[in-house]
Design a protein around this motif. Structure first.
Motif, short mmCIF file in Angstrom:
data_model
loop_
_atom_site.label_atom_id
_atom_site.label_comp_id
_atom_site.label_asym_id
_atom_site.label_seq_id
_atom_site.Cartn_x
_atom_site.Cartn_y
_atom_site.Cartn_z
N LEU A 211 0.84 -1.20 0.00
CA LEU A 211 0.00 0.00 0.00
C LEU A 211 0.88 1.26 0.00
O LEU A 211 0.57 2.23 -0.70
N GLU A 212 1.95 1.21 0.79
CA GLU A 212 2.85 2.35 0.85
C GLU A 212 3.46 2.64 -0.52
O GLU A 212 3.72 3.78 -0.87
N ARG A 213 3.65 1.58 -1.31
CA ARG A 213 4.25 1.77 -2.63
C ARG A 213 3.18 2.00 -3.72
O ARG A 213 3.47 1.93 -4.91
N ASN A 214 1.94 2.23 -3.26
CA ASN A 214 0.81 2.54 -4.19
C ASN A 214 0.61 1.47 -5.27
O ASN A 214 0.33 1.79 -6.43
N ILE A 215 0.78 0.24 -4.88
CA ILE A 215 0.52 -0.84 -5.85
C ILE A 215 -0.97 -1.19 -5.77
O ILE A 215 -1.47 -1.52 -4.69
N PRO A 216 -1.68 -1.06 -6.91
CA PRO A 216 -3.12 -1.36 -6.85
C PRO A 216 -3.34 -2.87 -6.59
O PRO A 216 -2.73 -3.70 -7.25
N LEU A 217 -4.18 -3.20 -5.64
CA LEU A 217 -4.42 -4.60 -5.28
C LEU A 217 -5.83 -5.03 -5.68
O LEU A 217 -6.80 -4.36 -5.33
N GLU A 218 -5.92 -6.07 -6.41
CA GLU A 218 -7.24 -6.64 -6.74
C GLU A 218 -7.53 -7.85 -5.86
O GLU A 218 -8.68 -8.24 -5.68
N LYS A 219 -6.47 -8.46 -5.38
CA LYS A 219 -6.65 -9.63 -4.51
C LYS A 219 -5.46 -9.72 -3.58
O LYS A 219 -4.32 -9.52 -4.00
N PHE A 220 -5.77 -9.98 -2.32
CA PHE A 220 -4.69 -10.17 -1.34
C PHE A 220 -5.21 -11.17 -0.31
O PHE A 220 -6.12 -10.90 0.46
N GLU A 221 -4.70 -12.39 -0.36
CA GLU A 221 -5.22 -13.39 0.58
C GLU A 221 -4.12 -14.35 1.00
O GLU A 221 -3.11 -14.53 0.30
N ILE A 222 -4.36 -14.95 2.18
CA ILE A 222 -3.40 -15.94 2.66
C ILE A 222 -3.50 -17.15 1.74
O ILE A 222 -4.62 -17.59 1.41
N ALA A 223 -2.36 -17.64 1.32
CA ALA A 223 -2.38 -18.79 0.40
C ALA A 223 -2.73 -20.05 1.16
O ALA A 223 -1.94 -20.54 1.96
N MET A 224 -3.99 -20.52 0.94
CA MET A 224 -4.44 -21.77 1.57
C MET A 224 -4.12 -22.93 0.63
O MET A 224 -4.40 -22.84 -0.57
N PRO A 225 -3.60 -23.98 1.14
CA PRO A 225 -3.36 -25.12 0.25
C PRO A 225 -4.69 -25.74 -0.17
O PRO A 225 -5.64 -25.73 0.60
N THR A 226 -4.75 -26.22 -1.38
CA THR A 226 -5.96 -26.93 -1.80
C THR A 226 -5.95 -28.30 -1.15
O THR A 226 -4.91 -28.80 -0.72
N LEU A 227 -7.12 -28.90 -1.14
CA LEU A 227 -7.21 -30.24 -0.56
C LEU A 227 -6.36 -31.23 -1.36
O LEU A 227 -5.78 -32.16 -0.82
N ASP A 228 -6.31 -30.95 -2.67
CA ASP A 228 -5.47 -31.78 -3.54
C ASP A 228 -4.02 -31.75 -3.08
O ASP A 228 -3.36 -32.79 -2.97
N GLU A 229 -3.54 -30.54 -2.79
CA GLU A 229 -2.14 -30.39 -2.35
C GLU A 229 -1.92 -31.07 -1.00
O GLU A 229 -0.92 -31.76 -0.80
N ILE A 230 -2.89 -30.85 -0.10
CA ILE A 230 -2.76 -31.48 1.23
C ILE A 230 -2.76 -33.00 1.06
O ILE A 230 -1.95 -33.71 1.66
N PHE A 231 -3.68 -33.47 0.23
CA PHE A 231 -3.83 -34.91 -0.02
C PHE A 231 -2.50 -35.50 -0.49
O PHE A 231 -2.00 -36.48 0.07
N ILE A 232 -1.92 -34.86 -1.51
CA ILE A 232 -0.68 -35.39 -2.08
C ILE A 232 0.44 -35.37 -1.04
O ILE A 232 1.16 -36.35 -0.85
#
Lengths: 399, 301
Positions: free
Chosen positions: B270-291
């Protein structure tokens, strides 16, 4: 209990209401009727109703009389004409007035010698009818009772020592019927077993089994199927027996059967108590085979192992008939897989000691109960094995 | 009170330990996922719950007690191996199977009719089952599972061989039944569907439960120190606290250095004025957890 009845009704209706079943149930009596009809027709086609002539130059028969029509005879009595000379008889034969003529020899009363001269169309009945004519006239001077006795000939009756059973040489139907009932039983068992086999294998093949066993206990399911298919088999037997009763009651009108059909009620009870456990045992084993295997063809091959021994007693019928208390007959009537046919077969030719009947029937019931237990166990273990056959070892070892 | 309470069940077939001390519970009004690779022991576990197989050890409580013949009427089961009487007329087949679940014939007739209407199978009711398309047979099978209004629904691989339309239909039905308070056990190895539907799950591998709990808790447990960022402009290089930037489904996956908080990264952007359309914690998919879990617990059979 309600679900058992649902399975029972489903199994029964799915076979009985099919066209294929009605065809199967009717085809047996129709086939038997067809064979009997064909035989009857063959006999009748070889008969000739034209008169028969005879020449009696030595006056052996005085005051000849025509044989009165017999109430059991299906064809009218052929008229027998007396000719004074052989030439007259020959002329009548040439003119087609008669089918054949006989010349009685001088020595006829001692030798029974007569010469037959027949035309091209003489029927198979000529000799019999002329024989009846001679017998009737030769005894006509005797008292009625003696005359009838002489005409009827001998009738050998074999009676058991205790007088409980007897066999009449003239009453052959009473011997043949039990043998036939064994054949009918075998056919019914095969058909019923086949239905059960088909039902279980189909449910395995089309994967309905898993739905069924989560709706109803395997015991109730199996019991419903076995009883339903048993009833299908019994329906067939009852229908066939009814056809047989109707057939036998109308047969004497068309066929020369001049005997009363006399079946010992005790024998019928023996048939019932033998056939019922055998039916259940075979049905149980068919259910077990259906649960063990993965496809119908394999099931049919295995099924033969249980149904073929049933007919083995027929291969040894002569041995059983002439030596009904011998080791072969005794062994077969005790061994549960051959007993259903062998025990009733022995009972036709001998008086069975009570202990033998008791052991044989007990063993059959034991086999029936074992087969149901085995079917339930194999069913539980094998029903969900789609691609792989359950081995006998697994059937006994796995829990 | 859980609808299903499985405690330490084990089952061996010959030398194969198909199920090894498996425990889990299923509550009313939830969709419980029983997940795992092929041959992990999922179907065997279900069959033990359904009393098709007896466990070698362990206990199972279904609707507050052991399984009984009466309780079978309260369970709807859609087996992986679908099966209906192929030679039978569809409505007769469904009515017969419904009566085996304790409905009277008139009840069964009326309910089957309602479901045939709902599943758009009414016109096919007089056809033999074998004359129906695969999708129609699947729907018919689902009617058999639900027609007796069960309190527990157990479905094994419900989406296998289904087209997207029918897959969505099955999903909608499962959600509807969950809302009614039905306990649903779904056995599948299609992780994206499980992720979409399941409230809680157990992951089975080689007969053992290797992961068990609520879906979001499991995802948090496996969450990496990473965030997903979507922006209309490129992210500057060398952002403080970020060890690597990778492309991730049209977004950027930023892996954080140890001890760095997500708020710190957000503040920097935000300080660097970068426009954000999405900002979220990267949750692993169930597929990734499964593997990951399957690999860690020794791979597939």
């Amino acid at each position: 209990m309600k679900k058992f009845l649902l399975v029972f009704a489903y199994e029964y209706k799915r076979h009985v209401l099919r066209k294929r079943f009605i065809f199967a149930i009717l085809s047996m009596p129709l086939m038997v009727g067809f064979v009997i009809g064909l035989s009857y027709l063959t006999v009748r086609l070889n008969e000739n109703p034209s008169p028969i002539g005879y020449v009696d130059p030595y006056h052996i028969i005085d005051n000849p009389q025509q044989v009165p029509p017999s109430p059991t005879s299906t064809s009218p009595a052929v008229r027998v004409i007396n000719y004074d000379t052989e030439n007259a008889a020959k002329d009548a034969l040439a003119a087609g007035d008669i089918q054949a003529y006989y010349v009685l020899s001088q020595n006829y009363m001692n030798s029974g010698e007569a010469t037959m001269v027949s035309g091209p169309n003489a029927g198979n009945n000529a000799s019999t009818d002329f024989g009846d004519f001679l017998r009737y006239n030769l005894v006509s001077g005797l008292p009625q009772v003696d005359a009838t006795r002489l005409i009827n000939g001998n009738n050998l009756i074999v009676r058991s020592l205790d007088g409980a059973r007897e066999m009449n040489a003239n009453n052959w139907i009473s011997i043949v019927l039990p043998l036939l009932s064994g054949v009918l039983f075998f056919i019914a068992v095969n058909i019923t077993g086949g239905y059960l086999l088909q039902a279980v294998v189909e449910e395995k093949e089309n994967r309905t089994m898993e739905i069924l066993v989560t709706s109803i206990s395997p015991t109730q399911l199996m019991a419903g199927k076995i009883t339903g298919d048993l009833m299908v088999g019994l329906t067939e037997l009852v229908v066939w027996i009814m056809f047989a009763i109707v057939g036998l009651s109308i047969a004497p009108k068309f066929l020369p059967i001049d005997q009363t059909i006399n079946i010992d009620p005790g024998y019928m009870v023996l048939l019932l108590v033998t056939f019922l456990p055998a039916f259940i045992a075979v049905a149980g084993f068919m259910g077990a085979i259906g649960s063990m295997v993965t496809e119908m063809r394999e099931a049919q091959q295995l099924a033969g192992l249980f149904t073929l021994p049933l007919v083995v007693p027929y291969w040894f019928v002569t041995s059983i008939m002439f030596n009904p208390n011998g080791p072969v007959a005794l062994g077969m009537s005790m061994f549960p897989f051959t007993a259903p046919i062998a025990l009733p077969m022995r009972a036709i030719f001998t008086t069975l000691p009570f202990w033998q009947v008791a052991i044989s029937i007990s063993l059959l019931w034991a086999l029936a109960i074992f087969s149901l237990w085995f079917a339930g166990r194999v069913f539980r273990l094998g029903m969900l094995q789609y691609g792989k056959r359950l081995s006998l070892r697994d059937a006994f070892n796995r829990g | 009170m859980p609808s299903i309470d499985v405690r330490e069940i084990s089952k061996k077939f010959g030398n194969l330990q198909a199920v090894d001390k498996v425990s889990f519970t299923v509550e009313p009004g939830e969709i419980f996922g029983l997940l795992g690779p092929n041959g992990a022991g999922k179907t065997t576990s279900l069959r033990i719950i359904l009393d098709i197989f007896k466990p070698d050890s362990g206990t199972i409580s279904v609707l507050d007690g052991p399984m009984s013949e009466e309780k079978k009427n309260l369970i709807g089961y859609l087996p992986e191996e679908r099966g209906l009487y192929q030679e039978m007329q569809l409505d007769r087949c469904l009515i017969y199977l419904a009566t085996l679940k304790g409905l009277t014939e008139s009840e069964a007739r009326s309910r089957v009719n309602d479901y045939l209407v709902r599943f758009d199978l009414l016109d096919a009711r007089k056809k033999k089952v074998k004359e129906l398309s695969k999708g129609m047979q699947q729907k018919a099978q689902l009617i058999t599972t639900l027609v007796h209004e069960p309190q527990i629904v157990i479905i094994d691989e419900p989406f296998s061989a289904l087209d997207p339309v029918n897959t969505q239909m099955v999903k909608d039905i499962l959600l509807e039944w969950r809302a009614k308070g039905t306990a649903i056990v779904m056995c599948t190895h299609q992780m994206h569907n499980a992720e979409e539907l399941c409230d809680r799950l157990a992951l089975i591998n080689r007969g053992r439960v290797v992961l068990y709990g609520a879906l979001h808790e499991i995802q948090h447990q496996f969450a990496r120190d990473a965030i997903v960022v979507e922006s209309s402009q490129d992210l500057p290089d060398g952002l403080p606290g970020v060890t690597s930037v990778q492309k991730h489904n049209g977004s950027k996956l930023l892996t954080l250095a140890k001890g760095v908080k997500t708020e710190d990264i957000l503040r920097t952007l935000l300080e660097r004025n970068i426009p954000l359309e999405k900002f979220e914690i990267a949750m692993p998919t169930l597929d990734e957890i499964f593997i990951q879990v399957v690999k860690e617990s020794g791979g597939e059979e």
